[in-house]
Design a protein around this motif. Structure first.
Motif, PDB file in Angstrom:
ATOM      1  N   LEU A  58     -87.460  -7.111 -15.778  1.00  8.36           N
ATOM      2  CA  LEU A  58     -88.385  -6.318 -16.587  1.00  8.36           C
ATOM      3  C   LEU A  58     -89.382  -5.549 -15.722  1.00  8.36           C
ATOM      4  CD1 LEU A  58     -89.140  -8.805 -19.503  1.00  8.36           C
ATOM      5  CD2 LEU A  58     -87.744  -6.726 -19.600  1.00  8.36           C
ATOM      6  N   SER A  59     -89.685  -6.074 -14.546  1.00  8.92           N
ATOM      7  CA  SER A  59     -90.645  -5.402 -13.662  1.00  8.92           C
ATOM      8  C   SER A  59     -90.106  -4.101 -13.093  1.00  8.92           C
ATOM      9  CB  SER A  59     -91.025  -6.331 -12.508  1.00  8.92           C
ATOM     10  OG  SER A  59     -89.956  -6.454 -11.573  1.00  8.92           O
ATOM     11  N   GLY A  60     -88.778  -3.953 -13.091  1.00 12.62           N
ATOM     12  CA  GLY A  60     -88.166  -2.755 -12.525  1.00 12.62           C
ATOM     13  C   GLY A  60     -87.903  -2.842 -11.042  1.00 12.62           C
ATOM     14  N   LEU A  61     -88.301  -3.946 -10.409  1.00 14.04           N
ATOM     15  CA  LEU A  61     -88.044  -4.099  -8.980  1.00 14.04           C
ATOM     16  C   LEU A  61     -86.555  -4.282  -8.696  1.00 14.04           C
ATOM     17  CD1 LEU A  61     -91.012  -6.390  -7.884  1.00 14.04           C
ATOM     18  CD2 LEU A  61     -90.665  -3.988  -7.317  1.00 14.04           C
ATOM     19  N   ILE A  62     -85.862  -4.929  -9.615  1.00 12.55           N
ATOM     20  CA  ILE A  62     -84.422  -5.118  -9.476  1.00 12.55           C
ATOM     21  C   ILE A  62     -83.716  -4.178 -10.439  1.00 12.55           C
ATOM     22  CG2 ILE A  62     -82.504  -6.743  -9.720  1.00 12.55           C
ATOM     23  CD1 ILE A  62     -84.424  -8.977  -9.121  1.00 12.55           C
ATOM     24  N   PRO A  63     -82.854  -3.312  -9.959  1.00 11.95           N
ATOM     25  CA  PRO A  63     -82.139  -2.411 -10.860  1.00 11.95           C
ATOM     26  C   PRO A  63     -81.249  -3.194 -11.801  1.00 11.95           C
ATOM     27  CG  PRO A  63     -81.196  -2.312  -8.660  1.00 11.95           C
ATOM     28  CD  PRO A  63     -82.442  -3.119  -8.551  1.00 11.95           C
ATOM     29  N   ARG A  64     -81.097  -2.690 -13.008  1.00  7.89           N
ATOM     30  CA  ARG A  64     -80.278  -3.385 -14.001  1.00  7.89           C
ATOM     31  C   ARG A  64     -78.812  -3.047 -13.784  1.00  7.89           C
ATOM     32  NH1 ARG A  64     -84.408  -2.277 -19.087  1.00  7.89           N
ATOM     33  NH2 ARG A  64     -86.187  -3.356 -18.127  1.00  7.89           N
ATOM     34  N   GLN A  65     -78.331  -3.494 -12.651  1.00  7.54           N
ATOM     35  CA  GLN A  65     -76.927  -3.332 -12.281  1.00  7.54           C
ATOM     36  C   GLN A  65     -76.380  -4.706 -11.931  1.00  7.54           C
ATOM     37  OE1 GLN A  65     -76.431  -0.318  -9.224  1.00  7.54           O
ATOM     38  NE2 GLN A  65     -78.254   0.767  -9.929  1.00  7.54           N
ATOM     39  N   THR A  66     -75.158  -4.963 -12.326  1.00  4.41           N
ATOM     40  CA  THR A  66     -74.584  -6.291 -12.133  1.00  4.41           C
ATOM     41  C   THR A  66     -74.564  -6.697 -10.667  1.00  4.41           C
ATOM     42  OG1 THR A  66     -72.371  -5.307 -12.068  1.00  4.41           O
ATOM     43  CG2 THR A  66     -73.163  -6.114 -14.198  1.00  4.41           C
ATOM     44  N   ILE A  67     -74.293  -5.766  -9.769  1.00  2.22           N
ATOM     45  CA  ILE A  67     -74.192  -6.088  -8.351  1.00  2.22           C
ATOM     46  C   ILE A  67     -75.539  -6.481  -7.755  1.00  2.22           C
ATOM     47  CG2 ILE A  67     -74.603  -3.778  -7.425  1.00  2.22           C
ATOM     48  CD1 ILE A  67     -72.282  -4.330  -5.464  1.00  2.22           C
ATOM     49  N   LEU A  85     -68.263  -8.191 -11.804  1.00  5.72           N
ATOM     50  CA  LEU A  85     -69.327  -7.199 -11.684  1.00  5.72           C
ATOM     51  C   LEU A  85     -69.024  -5.925 -12.459  1.00  5.72           C
ATOM     52  CD1 LEU A  85     -70.262  -7.574  -7.911  1.00  5.72           C
ATOM     53  CD2 LEU A  85     -71.377  -8.595  -9.900  1.00  5.72           C
ATOM     54  N   GLY A  86     -67.789  -5.776 -12.911  1.00  5.08           N
ATOM     55  CA  GLY A  86     -67.433  -4.586 -13.676  1.00  5.08           C
ATOM     56  C   GLY A  86     -67.784  -4.670 -15.144  1.00  5.08           C
ATOM     57  N   SER A  87     -68.270  -5.827 -15.596  1.00  3.16           N
ATOM     58  CA  SER A  87     -68.584  -6.013 -17.008  1.00  3.16           C
ATOM     59  C   SER A  87     -69.844  -6.844 -17.156  1.00  3.16           C
ATOM     60  CB  SER A  87     -67.412  -6.727 -17.713  1.00  3.16           C
ATOM     61  OG  SER A  87     -67.806  -7.225 -18.969  1.00  3.16           O
ATOM     62  N   TRP A  88     -70.755  -6.408 -18.019  1.00  2.31           N
ATOM     63  CA  TRP A  88     -71.964  -7.180 -18.264  1.00  2.31           C
ATOM     64  C   TRP A  88     -71.652  -8.489 -18.970  1.00  2.31           C
ATOM     65  CZ3 TRP A  88     -76.519  -7.405 -16.239  1.00  2.31           C
ATOM     66  CH2 TRP A  88     -77.081  -6.285 -15.634  1.00  2.31           C
ATOM     67  N   TRP A  89     -70.646  -8.498 -19.844  1.00  6.50           N
ATOM     68  CA  TRP A  89     -70.275  -9.725 -20.533  1.00  6.50           C
ATOM     69  C   TRP A  89     -69.734 -10.758 -19.550  1.00  6.50           C
ATOM     70  CZ3 TRP A  89     -72.239 -10.766 -24.973  1.00  6.50           C
ATOM     71  CH2 TRP A  89     -72.501  -9.745 -25.890  1.00  6.50           C
ATOM     72  N   LEU A  90     -68.878 -10.316 -18.625  1.00  2.09           N
ATOM     73  CA  LEU A  90     -68.366 -11.239 -17.614  1.00  2.09           C
ATOM     74  C   LEU A  90     -69.480 -11.701 -16.678  1.00  2.09           C
ATOM     75  CD1 LEU A  90     -64.931  -9.600 -16.667  1.00  2.09           C
ATOM     76  CD2 LEU A  90     -65.349 -11.657 -18.051  1.00  2.09           C
ATOM     77  N   THR A  91     -70.407 -10.798 -16.380  1.00  6.87           N
ATOM     78  CA  THR A  91     -71.547 -11.179 -15.542  1.00  6.87           C
ATOM     79  C   THR A  91     -72.387 -12.243 -16.234  1.00  6.87           C
ATOM     80  OG1 THR A  91     -71.635  -9.008 -14.468  1.00  6.87           O
ATOM     81  CG2 THR A  91     -73.653 -10.327 -14.451  1.00  6.87           C
ATOM     82  N   LEU A  92     -72.643 -12.063 -17.535  1.00  6.71           N
ATOM     83  CA  LEU A  92     -73.399 -13.061 -18.290  1.00  6.71           C
ATOM     84  C   LEU A  92     -72.665 -14.395 -18.299  1.00  6.71           C
ATOM     85  CD1 LEU A  92     -75.757 -13.825 -20.123  1.00  6.71           C
ATOM     86  CD2 LEU A  92     -74.443 -12.943 -22.068  1.00  6.71           C
ATOM     87  N   GLY A  93     -71.352 -14.356 -18.477  1.00  2.00           N
ATOM     88  CA  GLY A  93     -70.573 -15.584 -18.442  1.00  2.00           C
ATOM     89  C   GLY A  93     -70.639 -16.263 -17.089  1.00  2.00           C
ATOM     90  N   PHE A  94     -70.622 -15.472 -16.020  1.00  2.00           N
ATOM     91  CA  PHE A  94     -70.702 -16.033 -14.673  1.00  2.00           C
ATOM     92  C   PHE A  94     -72.059 -16.676 -14.438  1.00  2.00           C
ATOM     93  CE2 PHE A  94     -71.059 -15.553  -9.961  1.00  2.00           C
ATOM     94  CZ  PHE A  94     -69.976 -16.355  -9.628  1.00  2.00           C
ATOM     95  N   ILE A  95     -73.124 -16.059 -14.937  1.00  2.00           N
ATOM     96  CA  ILE A  95     -74.465 -16.638 -14.795  1.00  2.00           C
ATOM     97  C   ILE A  95     -74.562 -17.949 -15.563  1.00  2.00           C
ATOM     98  CG2 ILE A  95     -76.890 -16.303 -15.415  1.00  2.00           C
ATOM     99  CD1 ILE A  95     -76.505 -13.324 -14.765  1.00  2.00           C
TER     100      ILE A  95
END
Length: 272
Positions: free
Chosen positions: A136-145, A72-82
């Motif tokens: 994109l709707s903004g309902l979910i904040p663009r934060q990894t957590i 959760l500390g890195s967007w790249w690691l988050t993308l890899g986890f997804i």
């Protein structure tokens, strides 16, 4: 924004200290053991699967618990986890829909059916566009957590819908093969003939999601709702998050079932 981060207010399960961990282990062992025993006693055929599933869940959640902070500390690691979640979901659904074929005469063992990777289509096409739309709707904040749990729920829903729809569609084509042949005999193409047989059975995969949405708050309090409350959110915020998750799951599962039925009708998982 609907989804806000707040300090944890407590835990739904108490695992404080050694005694708490011992209680957790006992509950896991007893529940999995009883499930396996009931399966064996009732000749349901999944007793061993219950034990293995509980062991895998324990190991996987332990590892994820250790790694999730770094992820959760890195967007790249988050993308890899997804991507990892999508891959495992596709593999799991695909293996359910493409069991080993009976061994040909003169061979020592069954042959592998290597068409499992077709299951990636309904899983990815169901979960990824819907998750992207929510962001994109903004309902979910663009934060990894916030992104990881929501996307995980959607991927899980797509995987389940793919498995259920595919199994029911394939079973329908096997048990009603005479009707399939009759449809071919009157001039329908193979794809249309298969659709005529499989579509209705496959659509039953949507029933669990529909029932869950219809009865939310009356029969169960789902995980997203309870988690938000425990995290300090207001009941209105928790209800809003759960509503978004449920309606998103309806869309994800509808897409996954539609794509799965199309693949089955075209013989992608099991050539006719």
């Amino acid at each position: 924004m609907i989804l806000t981060l707040a300090p944890a207010a407590g835990g739904l399960v108490s695992v404080n200290g050694v005694s708490g961990l011992v209680r957790l282990a006992l509950v896991v062992v007893v529940c999995a053991g009883l499930a396996a025993a009931i399966n064996h006693w009732g000749q349901l055929g999944h007793g061993r699967d219950d034990i293995l599933a509980a062991l895998r869940a324990s190991l996987q959640l332990f590892v994820v618990g250790l790694l999730i902070a770094a992820v959760l500390g890195s967007w790249w690691l988050t993308l890899g986890f997804i991507i990892l979640m999508l891959s495992v979901a596709s593999l799991t659904a695909g293996k359910r829909l493409t069991p080993k074929r009976a061994k040909p005469t003169g061979t020592a063992r069954n042959t592998e059916n290597n068409r499992w990777w077709f299951a990636a289509a309904p899983v990815v096409l169901g979960a990824v566009p819907v998750a992207g739309g929510l962001m994109l709707s903004g309902l979910i904040p663009r934060q990894t957590i916030a992104v990881v749990p929501i996307v995980g729920i959607l991927i899980g829903g797509a995987m389940t819908a793919t498995t259920l729809a595919g199994k029911r569609a394939l079973d329908a084509l096997r048990t009603r093969h005479g009707e399939y042949e009759a449809a071919l005999s009157i001039g329908l193409p193979p794809r249309d003939s298969a659709m005529l047989i499989a579509r209705e059975d496959a659509s039953l995969a949507l029933v669990p999601g529909l029932d869950q949405t219809r009865t939310v708050g009356l029969v169960t309090l789902p995980g997203a709702f309870v988690g938000m409350l425990l995290g300090g959110a207001s009941p209105l915020q928790a209800a809003a998050v759960q509503l978004v998750v449920l309606v998103a799951l309806l869309l994800v599962q509808a897409i996954a079932v539609l794509v799965t039925v199309e693949l089955v009708a075209r013989g992608s998982f099991s050539p006719r």
